[in-house]
Motif scaffolding. Sequence first.
Motif, mmCIF file in Angstrom:
data_model
loop_
_atom_site.group_PDB
_atom_site.id
_atom_site.type_symbol
_atom_site.label_atom_id
_atom_site.label_comp_id
_atom_site.label_asym_id
_atom_site.label_seq_id
_atom_site.Cartn_x
_atom_site.Cartn_y
_atom_site.Cartn_z
ATOM 1 N N ASN A 85 33.171 44.669 18.619
ATOM 2 C CA ASN A 85 33.133 44.103 19.971
ATOM 3 C C ASN A 85 32.106 44.813 20.843
ATOM 4 O OD1 ASN A 85 35.049 42.110 19.549
ATOM 5 N ND2 ASN A 85 36.754 43.372 20.230
ATOM 6 N N ALA A 86 32.046 46.136 20.735
ATOM 7 C CA ALA A 86 31.065 46.889 21.508
ATOM 8 C C ALA A 86 29.645 46.506 21.100
ATOM 9 C CB ALA A 86 31.285 48.390 21.309
ATOM 10 N N LEU A 87 29.434 46.342 19.804
ATOM 11 C CA LEU A 87 28.102 45.997 19.312
ATOM 12 C C LEU A 87 27.688 44.586 19.732
ATOM 13 C CD1 LEU A 87 28.222 47.537 15.728
ATOM 14 C CD2 LEU A 87 27.012 48.425 17.724
ATOM 15 N N GLN A 88 28.644 43.692 19.855
ATOM 16 C CA GLN A 88 28.323 42.341 20.324
ATOM 17 C C GLN A 88 27.828 42.377 21.766
ATOM 18 O OE1 GLN A 88 32.059 40.393 19.443
ATOM 19 N NE2 GLN A 88 31.372 39.721 17.422
ATOM 20 N N ILE A 89 28.424 43.221 22.588
ATOM 21 C CA ILE A 89 27.955 43.398 23.959
ATOM 22 C C ILE A 89 26.563 44.001 23.958
ATOM 23 C CG2 ILE A 89 28.351 44.664 26.111
ATOM 24 C CD1 ILE A 89 31.374 44.464 25.478
ATOM 25 N N ALA A 90 26.373 45.021 23.118
ATOM 26 C CA ALA A 90 25.071 45.684 23.038
ATOM 27 C C ALA A 90 23.978 44.714 22.614
ATOM 28 C CB ALA A 90 25.150 46.860 22.066
ATOM 29 N N THR A 91 24.271 43.898 21.626
ATOM 30 C CA THR A 91 23.273 42.962 21.110
ATOM 31 C C THR A 91 22.861 41.943 22.170
ATOM 32 O OG1 THR A 91 24.140 43.220 18.863
ATOM 33 C CG2 THR A 91 22.805 41.275 19.299
ATOM 34 N N LYS A 92 23.807 41.494 22.969
ATOM 35 C CA LYS A 92 23.478 40.550 24.041
ATOM 36 C C LYS A 92 22.583 41.201 25.089
ATOM 37 C CE LYS A 92 27.679 37.753 23.610
ATOM 38 N NZ LYS A 92 28.985 37.396 24.238
ATOM 39 N N GLY A 93 22.825 42.466 25.380
ATOM 40 C CA GLY A 93 21.991 43.167 26.350
ATOM 41 C C GLY A 93 22.139 42.646 27.764
ATOM 42 N N ILE A 94 23.350 42.259 28.149
ATOM 43 C CA ILE A 94 23.628 41.747 29.489
ATOM 44 C C ILE A 94 24.685 42.652 30.134
ATOM 45 C CG2 ILE A 94 24.436 39.799 30.867
ATOM 46 C CD1 ILE A 94 23.602 37.973 28.530
ATOM 47 N N TYR A 95 24.363 43.190 31.311
ATOM 48 C CA TYR A 95 25.245 44.152 31.964
ATOM 49 C C TYR A 95 25.416 43.801 33.438
ATOM 50 C CZ TYR A 95 24.108 46.708 27.709
ATOM 51 O OH TYR A 95 23.919 47.067 26.393
ATOM 52 N N LYS A 96 26.634 43.944 33.930
ATOM 53 C CA LYS A 96 26.922 43.678 35.339
ATOM 54 C C LYS A 96 26.690 44.934 36.174
ATOM 55 C CE LYS A 96 30.358 39.988 34.838
ATOM 56 N NZ LYS A 96 29.540 38.992 35.543
ATOM 57 N N ASP A 97 26.181 44.745 37.369
ATOM 58 C CA ASP A 97 26.012 45.853 38.301
ATOM 59 C C ASP A 97 27.263 45.928 39.169
ATOM 60 O OD1 ASP A 97 25.090 47.894 39.835
ATOM 61 O OD2 ASP A 97 23.574 46.728 40.907
ATOM 62 N N ILE A 98 28.209 46.756 38.743
ATOM 63 C CA ILE A 98 29.467 46.928 39.456
ATOM 64 C C ILE A 98 29.682 48.410 39.729
ATOM 65 C CG2 ILE A 98 30.540 44.862 38.475
ATOM 66 C CD1 ILE A 98 31.941 46.626 36.431
ATOM 67 N N PRO A 99 30.509 48.765 40.727
ATOM 68 C CA PRO A 99 30.760 50.179 41.028
ATOM 69 C C PRO A 99 31.247 50.936 39.795
ATOM 70 C CG PRO A 99 31.627 48.793 42.784
ATOM 71 C CD PRO A 99 31.198 47.864 41.670
ATOM 72 N N MET A 100 30.661 52.101 39.553
ATOM 73 C CA MET A 100 30.997 52.964 38.419
ATOM 74 C C MET A 100 30.834 52.250 37.087
ATOM 75 S SD MET A 100 31.376 55.745 39.829
ATOM 76 C CE MET A 100 31.847 56.718 38.405
ATOM 77 N N GLY A 101 29.904 51.308 37.026
ATOM 78 C CA GLY A 101 29.637 50.578 35.796
ATOM 79 C C GLY A 101 28.412 51.102 35.081
ATOM 80 N N SER A 102 27.728 50.217 34.360
ATOM 81 C CA SER A 102 26.622 50.613 33.497
ATOM 82 C C SER A 102 25.427 51.182 34.249
ATOM 83 C CB SER A 102 26.160 49.410 32.674
ATOM 84 O OG SER A 102 27.177 48.981 31.797
ATOM 85 N N PHE A 103 25.288 50.862 35.550
ATOM 86 C CA PHE A 103 24.092 51.248 36.291
ATOM 87 C C PHE A 103 24.325 52.393 37.270
ATOM 88 C CE2 PHE A 103 23.399 46.830 35.017
ATOM 89 C CZ PHE A 103 22.137 46.919 34.451
ATOM 90 N N ARG A 104 25.415 53.108 37.129
ATOM 91 C CA ARG A 104 25.781 54.105 38.133
ATOM 92 C C ARG A 104 24.751 55.226 38.277
ATOM 93 N NH1 ARG A 104 30.960 56.379 34.802
ATOM 94 N NH2 ARG A 104 30.944 54.203 34.122
ATOM 95 N N ASN A 105 23.929 55.452 37.246
ATOM 96 C CA ASN A 105 22.999 56.585 37.283
ATOM 97 C C ASN A 105 21.572 56.159 36.954
ATOM 98 O OD1 ASN A 105 22.819 59.435 37.694
ATOM 99 N ND2 ASN A 105 22.462 59.716 35.505
ATOM 100 N N THR A 106 21.286 54.862 37.050
ATOM 101 C CA THR A 106 20.004 54.350 36.577
ATOM 102 C C THR A 106 18.908 54.520 37.616
ATOM 103 O OG1 THR A 106 21.261 52.664 35.372
ATOM 104 C CG2 THR A 106 18.873 52.349 35.553
ATOM 105 N N PRO A 107 17.801 55.174 37.266
ATOM 106 C CA PRO A 107 16.669 55.273 38.197
ATOM 107 C C PRO A 107 16.109 53.890 38.517
ATOM 108 C CG PRO A 107 16.402 56.783 36.329
ATOM 109 C CD PRO A 107 17.540 55.873 35.993
ATOM 110 N N ARG A 108 15.683 53.699 39.750
ATOM 111 C CA ARG A 108 15.148 52.395 40.142
ATOM 112 C C ARG A 108 13.949 52.011 39.290
ATOM 113 N NH1 ARG A 108 18.815 49.583 42.062
ATOM 114 N NH2 ARG A 108 17.146 48.056 42.394
ATOM 115 N N SER A 109 13.218 52.997 38.776
ATOM 116 C CA SER A 109 12.012 52.705 37.993
ATOM 117 C C SER A 109 12.319 51.941 36.711
ATOM 118 C CB SER A 109 11.284 54.008 37.642
ATOM 119 O OG SER A 109 12.119 54.859 36.858
ATOM 120 N N LEU A 110 13.558 52.015 36.218
ATOM 121 C CA LEU A 110 13.912 51.334 34.967
ATOM 122 C C LEU A 110 14.365 49.896 35.171
ATOM 123 C CD1 LEU A 110 15.725 54.095 32.852
ATOM 124 C CD2 LEU A 110 13.301 53.493 32.912
#
Length: 264
Positions: free
Chosen positions: A138-163
């Motif tokens: 299940n985790a790999l299916q999410i990874a393969t899709k490469g789609i992530y939501k920007d939610i509080p304390m989610g996947s983007f909590r530490n992402t530099p704006r440059s990325l």
Amino acid sequence: MEFSEVLKLIEKRIGIALSGTRLNRLKKLYEGNREIFVGIEGKDIKEDSWQRIIDAISVQETYFYRDKEVFECIRDSIFPEIFKRLEEGVKIWSAGCATGEEVYTIAMLAVEYLTSLGYIAHTLKGKLTIIGTDISLNALQIATKGIYKDIPMGSFRNTPRSLFKYFDLKDGNNYHVKEEIKNLVEFHLHNLMDEPPIKDVDLVVCRNVLIYFSDEARKKVYDNLIKAMRKGGFLIMGPLDNPDGKIERRFCGRLSYFYKPWIE
């Protein structure tokens, strides 16, 4: 088969010493769905049943650019070494990649680094391969899709704006990893207790995974990770990991990592 016997078989197969919430989730699954565990003693269990067990006990906590110092070390100390051999082909393995954020972070930083040297992103396919493996389908299916939501304390909590330039924003707050990044990555189902799925790897990254493993299982995984490395390759692990074997410890400031020398 009693739950205690089932527990021992699962822990031996995946190396994780279960306790607390994950142990309770497994016990609840066993008590309500014993048919799922049929065949587990001989590894004849159905794959969908096994994945239900994995979903009950696995931890999928990860996010982009997790631990800034680690990625700065990769960019500043390891990339300059491994990309000297880019024309030969460079392989990077994220072992225990969960839903893929670490894999994509490494890919984005690699593209940043290589474009600064004059390479063009779409020409890197075949020269650079970043492989993510995990035990959870299940985790790999999410990874393969490469789609992530920007939610509080989610996947983007530490992402530099440059990325963020490596994502397309679609459907509200859904960020899709761009194809130029996805073309560099692969995801595969793999149990770290098994033989490594690849060899001659230039950089192995296995962080925040083995803290859940028994001492015996941890040693076996160390051996597998080192076996996968090429001579002249690098290994980054968690701060409490201390692999044996003929590898050298190196430092990026307070952070340590490992190098497999050309001459043993």
